[in-house]
Motif scaffolding. Structure first.
Motif, PDB file in Angstrom:
ATOM      1  N   THR A   1      84.141  94.322 -34.722  1.00  0.00           N
ATOM      2  CA  THR A   1      82.965  94.805 -35.446  1.00  0.00           C
ATOM      3  C   THR A   1      81.722  94.006 -35.060  1.00  0.00           C
ATOM      4  O   THR A   1      80.656  94.576 -34.801  1.00  0.00           O
ATOM      5  CB  THR A   1      83.200  94.713 -36.960  1.00  0.00           C
ATOM      6  OG1 THR A   1      84.373  95.460 -37.275  1.00  0.00           O
ATOM      7  CG2 THR A   1      82.036  95.281 -37.743  1.00  0.00           C
TER       8      THR A   1
ATOM      9  N   THR B   1      88.480  91.758 -43.702  1.00  0.00           N
ATOM     10  CA  THR B   1      88.689  92.583 -42.504  1.00  0.00           C
ATOM     11  C   THR B   1      90.151  93.010 -42.408  1.00  0.00           C
ATOM     12  O   THR B   1      91.003  92.495 -43.137  1.00  0.00           O
ATOM     13  CB  THR B   1      88.325  91.785 -41.227  1.00  0.00           C
ATOM     14  OG1 THR B   1      89.113  90.583 -41.198  1.00  0.00           O
ATOM     15  CG2 THR B   1      86.853  91.405 -41.203  1.00  0.00           C
TER      16      THR B   1
ATOM     17  N   LEU C   1      80.732  98.982 -41.689  1.00  0.00           N
ATOM     18  CA  LEU C   1      82.033  98.765 -42.316  1.00  0.00           C
ATOM     19  C   LEU C   1      82.369  99.896 -43.279  1.00  0.00           C
ATOM     20  O   LEU C   1      83.526 100.274 -43.432  1.00  0.00           O
ATOM     21  CB  LEU C   1      82.036  97.443 -43.097  1.00  0.00           C
ATOM     22  CG  LEU C   1      81.927  96.163 -42.272  1.00  0.00           C
ATOM     23  CD1 LEU C   1      81.773  94.960 -43.199  1.00  0.00           C
ATOM     24  CD2 LEU C   1      83.154  95.979 -41.396  1.00  0.00           C
TER      25      LEU C   1
END
Lengths: 547, 489
Positions: A214, A205, A392
């Motif tokens: 997220t 991340t 993502l």
């Protein structure tokens, strides 16, 4: 109630800024708000707003063109976001710094930003090995240089082999570089004494913040009383409240027990959950361990209780473990939620949905600027996992330099390797100093009448409770400001010390706190704490009618 | 197990039924199913599975270094110095790399790239960006206070869209985007729950933008939402067109008349290849149109370290410049970005080098110019080559790749292939691209992932592979297309 950055607080700051740079209003971001505060500041802002309005509302095709994006048309959820760690007090600290640089005078010569856990900014040196590996990855010509140790080169080669075109400049897969994910899984497995970790559950991340947002984003749904409720500790790290505001989720507060060293009380979880069920659907519980801003380290038993609670009430668990290396109190130990979950047996380990977060920014490395981090996702529905990967992928990938830094953290030099000794020495020197500073901070603060500080068992902050005399509370309220904001602003103005008021993190009604980091060097920390003590005593005198 | 001792635990908390419905709607074809299949095939190849090809060529994404492009030496030298300042004593590094590194480090907390920066970005980097824009735009002033460093351009685009999304039902924000578009836009709009408003580029006219089409699209959208934003990608992605100055002026006039916030995605600003084409920044054109426009039209423009000649995607560097933003809103923007603390400092440092590259007389200048020119002229050559070869294939027609990094040819698909695709529940061009991948190892993105006029089919391929490899790729593609056409005719 911790959403406190009141209008008047802002106007006080704006006023202070006007005083410094009366003609440079455009350079001040974050302080232009419709003021209802005292008249001088108000006039200053009105002047500005009026001028802008004139400049922006001209005539076009016979009609007045309003701006498309104004405070009235702005996304209301963005408006609701508050983030005290970089809020008005920090903006003001920045302005004072500039004022000092331009030759202005204050009763102090420098601003000490104790508002944020930013180790390098406080003078902590980077871990040599980590920087060597990242430098090698960045400029692979250095592989030929004899001044870099073999173990650093080995790691850099391995990382580069996992990168497209062997370059840190290629996009990585959206979940991160595969070999780094594998290293992380191996690290977790080792940390958790053999509890298996699957590298496909690891997602790199952009700092831990990115991962937390997220996962919350996946979880937020429903309308009105079926809207997702997210349980967060109070006091909390304001990323959580900010993210929940932005996503329009329901914030469900559970209070940590200050009298019990900020411990988490399972009865309080039940209370918060039951109360929340009346108006939303609580589906998530967030835990920060070691605590930020509160510095407590959870016992294994406490974690078991939390996990059992999550299991019973069907809650998704987010465990923010970015301070896992930062445990100082001799009787405390870090227990990962994952490990405890495993030890509770298969019924728990195979069912409770858990995401845990780590980062390169804290620990002994303090590499905040790299924005490295990872999360491990346990028991996530496979279809949802596919959705996570898709989400993502829109942002392409986390920064590669941060991924590389993360890799070094999980794959440090081993005893038989060349750099082991130096690495180990640097690591223990950072952690040793932090332990000493944690102790020192607690001791000095507790010697001040009207300040009470729990032991800093872990993390990087003290969160002392401060007594604010009723007269000062009244004065703050008259200014439309939270009393601890008023206190912290005075502290900043008089000593140059920038700390964050407790109201930015949340606290029990009628109690006041501030968060300060323990990161400054020992000498500087002593000076800082001495100044805090002197300020507090004179503040008490001033407002206790003893002047 | 549970308190009453009888009931088994309920199902998972987070399922596709309970998750955020907006996330479900997100689609991002550039890394979508076809790319996942490509990764799978790569693994199979590694494990020794026999395929009619030896390697997968990922032409799905503009990832220059992955395609073998070498980093600019100067950039990497400075980055290494910033990362490991002990190297400042190493006499192998030229002086100009050291002075750049020192300057960047001096404005970092504790002189370390490991400190958080201010949320808007490092002060000196924002100044350098403003100076660069000012030079690029022939002296039109740029204010560092209007510059925000970002985590790649994507981050900036999502942030601005987030500010702009408001309202419910018929008052919900509409965002006008080109079709075909770069799917970051449609993905973000879906995630934010905004309304996507399509305007079609004109394929017959080299993907140019038509004002009457903007007008049509806006009118239609006003029936069900409030269009407040107009997004432009110039040079175009995936379409590769470069907008004329006149066109930009018309767009600005349109935005001014219709009260639209302009977002100009200019990440390919150095990637202009076609003769007669030139990059014009929206900012420059706006200011040349006089104060009536330049003091009113709200504009955010975006740039990045990932494209142009740098291709430094992994660093996630980027910036945006915001013009005429309401000061109170700007304060809100600063607040919003502060929650994420700061963009990665190495990406910021790299952005600084892009806008403050070696100057004549500095030791690194010659090498820098040589490397940059080599990359850009190779790209120009590959743009031409791709267009030429594709246009020799019956059933493929490709507009000139005037700029950016992609070709987006139109492909004729036989009726039977379309039916076969529909039978599989696939978009026909997805069906085509999947077959291409399985048979040749070439990974492209179907046009349906970017949007296209109904009944037309396309794919996007990057022109980034080295010339030799690109030729092989194009020839394989040619053979495949002929075979495919035969098979389904």
């Amino acid at each position: 109630m911790y959403r406190l950055q009141s209008l008047a607080a802002r106007s006080l700051i704006a006023g202070a800024l006007d005083q410094f740079t009366p003609l440079k209003v455009t350079s001040i971001t974050g302080v232009r708000h419709k003021s209802q505060g005292p008249s001088v500041e108000k006039r200053g802002q009105m002047r500005f707003i009026t001028a802008e309005a004139k400049a922006s509302a001209g005539r076009l095709d016979g009609k007045i063109r309003e701006k498309t994006l104004t405070m009235d048309t702005l996304n209301p959820q963005v408006k609701a976001v508050e983030y005290a760690v970089r809020g008005p007090i920090v903006i003001k600290a920045g302005e004072i710094e500039r004022y000092l640089e331009e030759g202005g005078t204050k009763p102090f010569s420098e601003v000490i930003k104790a508002n944020i856990g930013d180790a390098h900014a406080m003078g902590q040196q980077p871990i040599t090995f980590l920087r060597q590996v990242v430098a090698l990855c960045t400029f692979p010509e250095l592989m030929d240089s004899p001044s870099f140790p073999e173990d650093a080169k080995l790691r850099a080669r391995r990382i580069l082999q996992g990168c497209g075109g062997h370059s840190l400049g290629a996009y990585s897969a959206s979940p991160g570089v595969e070999c780094i994910r594998k290293d992380i899984a191996a690290y977790i497995e080792k940390r958790d004494e053999g509890v298996p970790s699957d590298w496909e559950n690891i997602y790199l991340t952009t700092g831990a913040s990115d991962g937390i947002m997220t996962i919350l984003r996946l979880l937020v749904s429903g309308k009105d009383s079926s809207r997702t409720g997210v349980m967060i500790p109070i006091p909390q790290y304001p990323l959580y409240s900010a993210a929940l505001s932005e996503m329009d989720a329901v914030q469900v507060n559970y209070y940590l027990d200050e009298d019990n060293c900020w411990a988490l009380d399972i009865n309080e979880l039940h209370r918060a959950y039951q109360a929340a069920k009346l108006h939303c659907r609580p589906r998530v519980i967030c835990i920060i361990n070691p605590g930020n801003p509160t510095g407590q380290v959870q016992s294994k038993k406490c974690i078991e209780e939390v996990l059992n609670f999550a299991y019973e009430e069907n809650l998704f668990v987010l465990s923010d473990e970015v301070y896992q290396e930062n445990v100082y109190a001799p009787d405390c130990q870090f227990h990962s939620f994952k490990k405890v979950l495993y030890d509770m047996g298969p019924e728990y380990f195979n069912n409770v949905e858990l995401v845990s977060f780590h980062s390169s920014s804290k620990g002994y490395t303090g590499e905040c600027g790299f924005r490295g981090g990872y999360m491990e996702v346990i028991n996530m529905d496979p279809e949802v996992k596919a959705q996570l990967v898709k989400l993502l992928s829109v942002r392409l990938c986390p920064p590669l330099a941060g991924q590389a830094a993360m890799d070094v953290i999980v794959n440090p030099p081993q005893p038989e390797e060349q750099t082991f000794k130096q690495f180990h020495q640097e690591k223990s020197s950072v952690l040793g100093a932090l332990a000493e500073k944690a102790k020192l901070t607690e001791q000095i603060l507790n010697a001040v009448p009207g300040i009470k500080c729990n032991p800093v068992q872990g993390a990087m902050y003290a969160f002392p409770r401060i007594f604010i005399p009723p007269k000062a509370v009244e004065e703050a309220k008259a200014l439309g400001m939270q009393p601890d904001m008023f206190y912290c602003l005075r502290l900043l103005e008089e000593t140059g010390i920038c700390v964050v008021p407790g109201s930015g993190f949340g606290q029990k009604d009628g109690t006041y706190h501030f968060r300060m980091t323990i990161l400054p060097s020992i000498e500087k920390l002593k000076v800082l704490l001495g100044k805090v003590r002197d300020f507090h005593i004179s503040f008490l005198k001033e407002y206790s009618g003893l002047e | 197990m549970s308190e009453n001792g009888a009931l088994p635990r309920l199902g998972k908390v987070l399922t596709v039924d309970t998750m955020n419905p907006n996330v479900k709607k997100v689609d991002y074809a550039v890394r979508g199913p076809i790319v996942q299949r490509a990764v799978q095939i790569e693994k199979e190849l590694k494990e020794g599975v026999k395929k009619p090809f030896e390697e997968v060529i990922k032409a799905n994404i503009g990832d220059a270094h992955a395609m073998g492009q070498q980093p600019i030496t100067f950039f990497r030298q400075v980055m290494a110095l910033c990362t490991y300042p002990q190297l400042l004593d190493d006499n192998k590094f030229p002086e100009d790399t050291k002075s750049r590194a020192r300057r960047i480090l001096q404005s970092c907390g504790g002189n370390s790239i490991g400190a958080y920066t201010t949320s808007q970005g490092i002060d000196c980097v924002r100044h350098d960006v403003a100076n660069y824009i000012q030079r690029r735009d022939g002296g039109i002033p740029s204010d560092p206070d209007n510059i925000y460093l970002t985590t790649g351009a994507s981050d900036g685009i999502v942030t601005i869209l987030k500010l702009l999304t408001a309202g419910e039902g018929r008052t919900r924000t509409g965002v006008m985007i080109s079709i075909p578009q770069y799917p970051l836009y449609s993905a973000s709009i879906a995630e934010l729950g905004a309304v996507q408003v399509n305007y079609y580029l004109n394929e017959e006219k080299c993907w140019s933008l038509d004002i009457s089409e903007l007008q049509r699209s806006l009118q239609a959208a006003r029936e069900h939402c409030i269009p407040r934003v107009l997004c432009i990608i110039n040079p175009g992605n995936p379409t590769g067109q470069v907008q004329s100055r006149q066109c930009i002026e018309d767009v600005i006039k349109f935005a001014a008349k219709e009260n639209l916030f302009l977002m100009a995605d200019e990440v390919y600003q150095d990637n202009v290849y076609a003769e007669g084409c030139e990059f014009h920044s929206f900012k420059k054109v706006l200011f040349e149109m006089g104060p009536e426009y330049s003091s009113k039209v709200e504009l955010a423009s975006f740039h990045s370290t990932s494209k142009c000649y740098m291709g430094e995607c992994g660093f996630r560097g980027g910036y945006m410049e915001v013009i005429n933003m309401d000061p109170e809103v700007k304060a809100q923007l600063t607040k919003l970005v502060s929650v994420r603390l700061c963009p990665p400092a190495p990406g910021q440092a790299l952005m600084d080098l892009v806008v403050n590259s070696p100057q004549p007389g500095e030791p690194s200048y010659q090498t820098f110019i040589k490397e940059r020119t080599a990359i850009l002229s190779a790209l120009a050559e590959k743009a031409k080559l791709t267009e030429e070869i594709l246009n020799t294939v019956p059933g493929i027609s490709c507009n000139p790749v005037q700029g950016a990094m992609y070709s987006f040819p139109c492909i004729a698909l036989p009726e039977r292939a379309i039916n076969a695709a529909k039978a599989k529940g696939q978009a026909p061009d997805m069906f085509y691209c999947m077959k291409l991948l399985e048979e040749t190892g070439i990974c492209l993105v179907p046009g349906s992932g970017f949007g296209q006029r109904e009944g037309t089919y396309h794919f996007r391929m990057t022109i980034l592979p080295p010339t030799d490899k690109l030729k092989i790729l194009l020839n394989k593609l040619k053979e495949f297309h002929q075979k495919f056409t035969q098979q389904y005719s």
